[in-house]
Design a protein around this motif. Structure first.
Motif, PDB file in Angstrom:
ATOM      1  N   LYS A 115       1.286  -1.441  -0.086  1.00  0.00           N
ATOM      2  CA  LYS A 115       0.007   0.085  -0.120  1.00  0.00           C
ATOM      3  C   LYS A 115       1.052   1.061   0.251  1.00  0.00           C
ATOM      4  O   LYS A 115       0.328   2.779  -0.442  1.00  0.00           O
ATOM      5  N   GLU A 116       1.975   1.316   0.383  1.00  0.00           N
ATOM      6  CA  GLU A 116       3.092   1.850   0.273  1.00  0.00           C
ATOM      7  C   GLU A 116       4.283   2.172  -0.267  1.00  0.00           C
ATOM      8  O   GLU A 116       4.435   0.507  -0.507  1.00  0.00           O
ATOM      9  N   TYR A 117       4.971   2.850  -1.121  1.00  0.00           N
ATOM     10  CA  TYR A 117       5.981   2.494  -2.877  1.00  0.00           C
ATOM     11  C   TYR A 117       6.885   3.119  -1.983  1.00  0.00           C
ATOM     12  O   TYR A 117       7.555   4.472  -1.437  1.00  0.00           O
ATOM     13  N   LEU A 118       7.948   3.218  -2.616  1.00  0.00           N
ATOM     14  CA  LEU A 118       9.617   3.742  -3.048  1.00  0.00           C
ATOM     15  C   LEU A 118       9.314   3.918  -4.798  1.00  0.00           C
ATOM     16  O   LEU A 118       9.148   3.630  -5.801  1.00  0.00           O
ATOM     17  N   CYS A 119      10.030   4.559  -4.976  1.00  0.00           N
ATOM     18  CA  CYS A 119      10.693   5.764  -5.729  1.00  0.00           C
ATOM     19  C   CYS A 119      11.926   5.006  -6.793  1.00  0.00           C
ATOM     20  O   CYS A 119      12.345   4.481  -5.897  1.00  0.00           O
ATOM     21  N   ILE A 120      11.699   4.897  -7.737  1.00  0.00           N
ATOM     22  CA  ILE A 120      12.554   4.228  -8.568  1.00  0.00           C
ATOM     23  C   ILE A 120      14.479   4.937  -8.411  1.00  0.00           C
ATOM     24  O   ILE A 120      14.694   3.467  -7.374  1.00  0.00           O
ATOM     25  N   PRO A 121      14.602   5.644  -7.747  1.00  0.00           N
ATOM     26  CA  PRO A 121      16.020   5.805  -7.063  1.00  0.00           C
ATOM     27  C   PRO A 121      16.098   5.454  -5.441  1.00  0.00           C
ATOM     28  O   PRO A 121      17.026   4.748  -5.613  1.00  0.00           O
ATOM     29  N   CYS A 122      15.181   5.550  -4.656  1.00  0.00           N
ATOM     30  CA  CYS A 122      14.839   4.789  -3.420  1.00  0.00           C
ATOM     31  C   CYS A 122      14.838   3.161  -3.893  1.00  0.00           C
ATOM     32  O   CYS A 122      15.611   2.162  -2.577  1.00  0.00           O
ATOM     33  N   LEU A 123      14.356   2.786  -4.840  1.00  0.00           N
ATOM     34  CA  LEU A 123      13.936   1.425  -4.854  1.00  0.00           C
ATOM     35  C   LEU A 123      15.616   0.866  -5.603  1.00  0.00           C
ATOM     36  O   LEU A 123      16.068  -0.162  -5.366  1.00  0.00           O
ATOM     37  N   ALA A 124      16.085   1.294  -5.985  1.00  0.00           N
ATOM     38  CA  ALA A 124      17.541   1.054  -6.269  1.00  0.00           C
ATOM     39  C   ALA A 124      18.417   0.964  -4.965  1.00  0.00           C
ATOM     40  O   ALA A 124      19.267   0.034  -5.481  1.00  0.00           O
ATOM     41  N   GLU A 125      18.184   2.405  -3.966  1.00  0.00           N
ATOM     42  CA  GLU A 125      18.777   1.886  -3.358  1.00  0.00           C
ATOM     43  C   GLU A 125      18.577   0.542  -1.850  1.00  0.00           C
ATOM     44  O   GLU A 125      19.323   0.229  -1.681  1.00  0.00           O
ATOM     45  N   TYR A 126      17.847   0.550  -2.431  1.00  0.00           N
ATOM     46  CA  TYR A 126      16.797  -0.616  -1.349  1.00  0.00           C
ATOM     47  C   TYR A 126      17.404  -2.022  -1.721  1.00  0.00           C
ATOM     48  O   TYR A 126      18.050  -2.338  -1.097  1.00  0.00           O
ATOM     49  N   PHE A 127      17.773  -1.827  -3.197  1.00  0.00           N
ATOM     50  CA  PHE A 127      17.876  -2.883  -3.692  1.00  0.00           C
ATOM     51  C   PHE A 127      19.710  -3.307  -3.695  1.00  0.00           C
ATOM     52  O   PHE A 127      20.490  -4.255  -4.266  1.00  0.00           O
ATOM     53  N   LYS A 128      20.365  -2.075  -3.791  1.00  0.00           N
ATOM     54  CA  LYS A 128      21.678  -1.912  -3.331  1.00  0.00           C
ATOM     55  C   LYS A 128      22.351  -1.791  -5.595  1.00  0.00           C
ATOM     56  O   LYS A 128      22.475  -2.806  -5.579  1.00  0.00           O
ATOM     57  N   CYS A 129      21.613  -1.311  -5.573  1.00  0.00           N
ATOM     58  CA  CYS A 129      21.799  -1.665  -7.779  1.00  0.00           C
ATOM     59  C   CYS A 129      21.112  -0.282  -8.289  1.00  0.00           C
ATOM     60  O   CYS A 129      21.575   0.694  -7.253  1.00  0.00           O
ATOM     61  N   GLU A 178      19.938   2.985 -10.556  1.00  0.00           N
ATOM     62  CA  GLU A 178      19.073   2.666 -11.008  1.00  0.00           C
ATOM     63  C   GLU A 178      18.791   2.228 -12.530  1.00  0.00           C
ATOM     64  O   GLU A 178      17.255   2.009 -12.996  1.00  0.00           O
ATOM     65  N   ASP A 179      19.369   2.066 -13.866  1.00  0.00           N
ATOM     66  CA  ASP A 179      19.209   1.016 -15.348  1.00  0.00           C
ATOM     67  C   ASP A 179      18.589  -0.044 -14.565  1.00  0.00           C
ATOM     68  O   ASP A 179      18.128  -0.927 -15.912  1.00  0.00           O
ATOM     69  N   VAL A 180      19.178  -0.631 -13.805  1.00  0.00           N
ATOM     70  CA  VAL A 180      18.983  -1.482 -13.560  1.00  0.00           C
ATOM     71  C   VAL A 180      17.388  -1.680 -13.434  1.00  0.00           C
ATOM     72  O   VAL A 180      17.051  -2.767 -13.965  1.00  0.00           O
ATOM     73  N   ILE A 181      16.714  -1.384 -12.544  1.00  0.00           N
ATOM     74  CA  ILE A 181      14.712  -1.342 -12.878  1.00  0.00           C
ATOM     75  C   ILE A 181      14.715  -1.077 -14.391  1.00  0.00           C
ATOM     76  O   ILE A 181      13.508  -1.134 -13.950  1.00  0.00           O
ATOM     77  N   HIS A 182      15.206   0.072 -14.122  1.00  0.00           N
ATOM     78  CA  HIS A 182      14.705   0.801 -15.920  1.00  0.00           C
ATOM     79  C   HIS A 182      14.402  -0.005 -16.571  1.00  0.00           C
ATOM     80  O   HIS A 182      14.152  -0.583 -17.919  1.00  0.00           O
ATOM     81  N   GLU A 183      15.847  -0.865 -16.933  1.00  0.00           N
ATOM     82  CA  GLU A 183      16.178  -2.268 -17.492  1.00  0.00           C
ATOM     83  C   GLU A 183      14.467  -3.055 -17.334  1.00  0.00           C
ATOM     84  O   GLU A 183      13.634  -3.607 -18.150  1.00  0.00           O
ATOM     85  N   ARG A 184      14.321  -3.544 -15.953  1.00  0.00           N
ATOM     86  CA  ARG A 184      13.171  -4.411 -15.640  1.00  0.00           C
ATOM     87  C   ARG A 184      12.175  -4.202 -15.666  1.00  0.00           C
ATOM     88  O   ARG A 184      11.017  -4.982 -16.321  1.00  0.00           O
ATOM     89  N   ILE A 185      11.240  -2.559 -15.530  1.00  0.00           N
ATOM     90  CA  ILE A 185      10.337  -2.184 -15.969  1.00  0.00           C
ATOM     91  C   ILE A 185      10.120  -2.544 -18.196  1.00  0.00           C
ATOM     92  O   ILE A 185       9.234  -2.752 -17.778  1.00  0.00           O
TER      93      ILE A 185
END
Ligand SMILES: [Zn+2]
Length: 67
Positions: A32-46, A48-55
């Motif tokens: 019900k709560e979310y993270l933006c891509i920069p925060c998600l990248a930090e969460y996964f220690k990867c 942002e490009d990795v997340i954009h690629e995954r999307i």
């Protein structure tokens, strides 16, 4: 959509639909709560490009969470 004006739970940035979708996909399908891509990248220690690629991959696969 009721996703308008949802904000990152960490930095309070207004989220776009993809950011919510990738969070649901990668972290918690029932979130019900979310993270933006920069925060998600930090969460996964990867990067942002990795997340954009995954999307992109998920969208190409026709995942229904992505428009
Ligand atoms: Zn954030």
């Amino acid at each position: 959509m009721t996703d308008i004006n949802k904000r990152c739970k960490k930095c309070d940035k207004v989220l776009v639909r993809d950011e919510i979708a990738i969070y649901l996909k990668l972290v918690n399908r029932g979130a019900k709560e979310y993270l933006c891509i920069p925060c998600l990248a930090e969460y996964f220690k990867c990067s942002e490009d990795v997340i954009h690629e995954r999307i992109k991959q998920l969208r190409d696969m026709g995942c229904t969470l992505f428009s």
